[in-house]
Design a protein around this motif. Structure first.
Motif, PDB file in Angstrom:
ATOM      1  N   UNK A  10       0.842  -1.197   0.000  1.00  0.00           N
ATOM      2  CA  UNK A  10       0.000   0.000   0.000  1.00  0.00           C
ATOM      3  C   UNK A  10       0.879   1.249   0.000  1.00  0.00           C
ATOM      4  N   UNK A  11       2.009   1.179   0.677  1.00  0.00           N
ATOM      5  CA  UNK A  11       2.929   2.310   0.740  1.00  0.00           C
ATOM      6  C   UNK A  11       3.468   2.666  -0.648  1.00  0.00           C
ATOM      7  N   UNK A  12       3.890   1.652  -1.402  1.00  0.00           N
ATOM      8  CA  UNK A  12       4.380   1.890  -2.760  1.00  0.00           C
ATOM      9  C   UNK A  12       3.294   2.522  -3.620  1.00  0.00           C
ATOM     10  N   UNK A  13       2.077   1.957  -3.531  1.00  0.00           N
ATOM     11  CA  UNK A  13       0.985   2.490  -4.340  1.00  0.00           C
ATOM     12  C   UNK A  13       0.637   3.914  -3.918  1.00  0.00           C
ATOM     13  N   UNK A  14       0.655   4.185  -2.617  1.00  0.00           N
ATOM     14  CA  UNK A  14       0.342   5.529  -2.117  1.00  0.00           C
ATOM     15  C   UNK A  14       1.313   6.548  -2.705  1.00  0.00           C
ATOM     16  N   UNK A  15       2.590   6.203  -2.739  1.00  0.00           N
ATOM     17  CA  UNK A  15       3.591   7.104  -3.318  1.00  0.00           C
ATOM     18  C   UNK A  15       3.296   7.386  -4.793  1.00  0.00           C
ATOM     19  N   UNK A  16       2.870   6.362  -5.511  1.00  0.00           N
ATOM     20  CA  UNK A  16       2.652   6.512  -6.954  1.00  0.00           C
ATOM     21  C   UNK A  16       1.369   7.264  -7.296  1.00  0.00           C
ATOM     22  N   UNK A  55      -0.287   9.368  -5.075  1.00  0.00           N
ATOM     23  CA  UNK A  55      -0.386  10.626  -4.343  1.00  0.00           C
ATOM     24  C   UNK A  55      -1.431  10.642  -3.244  1.00  0.00           C
ATOM     25  N   UNK A  56      -1.669   9.486  -2.620  1.00  0.00           N
ATOM     26  CA  UNK A  56      -2.596   9.397  -1.489  1.00  0.00           C
ATOM     27  C   UNK A  56      -1.869   8.830  -0.281  1.00  0.00           C
ATOM     28  N   UNK A  57      -2.542   8.860   0.856  1.00  0.00           N
ATOM     29  CA  UNK A  57      -1.980   8.234   2.049  1.00  0.00           C
ATOM     30  C   UNK A  57      -2.111   6.717   1.938  1.00  0.00           C
ATOM     31  N   UNK A  58      -1.332   6.018   2.741  1.00  0.00           N
ATOM     32  CA  UNK A  58      -1.397   4.554   2.774  1.00  0.00           C
ATOM     33  C   UNK A  58      -2.812   4.113   3.157  1.00  0.00           C
ATOM     34  N   UNK A  59      -3.395   4.757   4.159  1.00  0.00           N
ATOM     35  CA  UNK A  59      -4.746   4.404   4.610  1.00  0.00           C
ATOM     36  C   UNK A  59      -5.774   4.610   3.502  1.00  0.00           C
ATOM     37  N   UNK A  60      -5.634   5.685   2.736  1.00  0.00           N
ATOM     38  CA  UNK A  60      -6.584   5.958   1.650  1.00  0.00           C
ATOM     39  C   UNK A  60      -6.481   4.894   0.554  1.00  0.00           C
ATOM     40  N   UNK A  61      -5.260   4.462   0.236  1.00  0.00           N
ATOM     41  CA  UNK A  61      -5.080   3.412  -0.769  1.00  0.00           C
ATOM     42  C   UNK A  61      -5.664   2.103  -0.264  1.00  0.00           C
ATOM     43  N   UNK A  62      -5.426   1.769   1.001  1.00  0.00           N
ATOM     44  CA  UNK A  62      -5.997   0.539   1.563  1.00  0.00           C
ATOM     45  C   UNK A  62      -7.515   0.574   1.505  1.00  0.00           C
ATOM     46  N   UNK A  63      -8.111   1.707   1.840  1.00  0.00           N
ATOM     47  CA  UNK A  63      -9.576   1.824   1.765  1.00  0.00           C
ATOM     48  C   UNK A  63     -10.071   1.599   0.340  1.00  0.00           C
ATOM     49  N   UNK A  64      -9.345   2.147  -0.632  1.00  0.00           N
ATOM     50  CA  UNK A  64      -9.737   1.963  -2.032  1.00  0.00           C
ATOM     51  C   UNK A  64      -9.645   0.491  -2.442  1.00  0.00           C
ATOM     52  N   UNK A  70      -9.757  -2.121  -0.466  1.00  0.00           N
ATOM     53  CA  UNK A  70     -10.824  -2.827   0.253  1.00  0.00           C
ATOM     54  C   UNK A  70     -12.172  -2.623  -0.430  1.00  0.00           C
ATOM     55  N   UNK A  71     -12.457  -1.379  -0.842  1.00  0.00           N
ATOM     56  CA  UNK A  71     -13.728  -1.085  -1.511  1.00  0.00           C
ATOM     57  C   UNK A  71     -13.814  -1.809  -2.849  1.00  0.00           C
ATOM     58  N   UNK A 122     -14.675  -5.312  -2.083  1.00  0.00           N
ATOM     59  CA  UNK A 122     -16.055  -5.433  -1.591  1.00  0.00           C
ATOM     60  C   UNK A 122     -17.074  -5.351  -2.713  1.00  0.00           C
ATOM     61  N   UNK A 123     -16.841  -4.481  -3.698  1.00  0.00           N
ATOM     62  CA  UNK A 123     -17.813  -4.333  -4.783  1.00  0.00           C
ATOM     63  C   UNK A 123     -17.560  -5.319  -5.928  1.00  0.00           C
ATOM     64  N   UNK A 124     -16.548  -6.159  -5.779  1.00  0.00           N
ATOM     65  CA  UNK A 124     -16.324  -7.233  -6.743  1.00  0.00           C
ATOM     66  C   UNK A 124     -15.478  -6.873  -7.947  1.00  0.00           C
ATOM     67  N   UNK A 125     -14.880  -5.682  -7.972  1.00  0.00           N
ATOM     68  CA  UNK A 125     -13.991  -5.331  -9.079  1.00  0.00           C
ATOM     69  C   UNK A 125     -12.702  -6.146  -8.969  1.00  0.00           C
ATOM     70  N   UNK A 126     -12.136  -6.210  -7.777  1.00  0.00           N
ATOM     71  CA  UNK A 126     -10.996  -7.096  -7.523  1.00  0.00           C
ATOM     72  C   UNK A 126     -11.582  -8.399  -7.012  1.00  0.00           C
TER      73      UNK A 126
END
Length: 148
Positions: free
Chosen positions: A23-29, A31-40, A42-43, A46-50
């Motif tokens: 999540x940290x690597x993705x957050x850097x790429x 431009x969001x926080x680690x927590x925001x990327x994890x929430x994305x 997770x979402x 949850x909605x079945x895209x992943x």
């Protein structure tokens, strides 16, 4: 249809490139926080895209370097479920695609060598109501989700 924005698409691209990316690597790429990327992420799960995370294997290094697609033909009254069962009972079959028109199914096969391919095709011809086959050897491949 789920509400997916550009950042979600960036996160999906990063995960397609490396499903073990942190999540940290993705957050850097993105431009969001680690927590925001994890929430994305997770979402998106949850909605079945992943739908899951997987590993890519070099089957040639395991001795299964030949791939082929085999068309299967059946009598017109054959139920789709029977077509799928014919192929899924063969361990060398990687995927089954039932299709409209001629042929009735296209299967992806992975084998050790050409003799092994012949054995698989013979097994498929004897299974169920198969009335005909045609096989195509894969010389090379590219998929959108695979790394270049």
């Amino acid at each position: 249809m789920p509400d997916i924005d550009d950042i979600d698409h960036q996160v999906l691209r990063l995960l397609r490139e490396d499903g073990r990316r942190t999540f940290s690597e993705m957050a850097d790429q993105v431009g969001l926080s680690v927590a925001a990327v994890k929430r994305r992420v997770d979402r998106l799960r949850e909605i079945g895209v992943i739908t899951g995370f997987t590993v890519q294997i070099d089957y040639a290094k395991l001795g299964w370097g030949i791939e082929a697609f085999t068309e299967l033909r059946y009598p017109g009254t054959t139920p789709v479920g029977e077509i799928v069962r014919t192929a899924t009972d063969v361990p060398e079959v990687q995927a089954v695609f039932t299709i409209a028109g001629d042929p009735d199914a296209l299967i992806h096969v992975r084998v050790r060598d050409l003799g092994h391919l012949q054995q698989v095709i013979d097994r498929l011809r004897r299974a169920g109501n198969v009335t005909g086959t045609k096989s195509l050897l894969v010389l090379g491949s590219w998929t959108r989700d695979a790394l270049a």
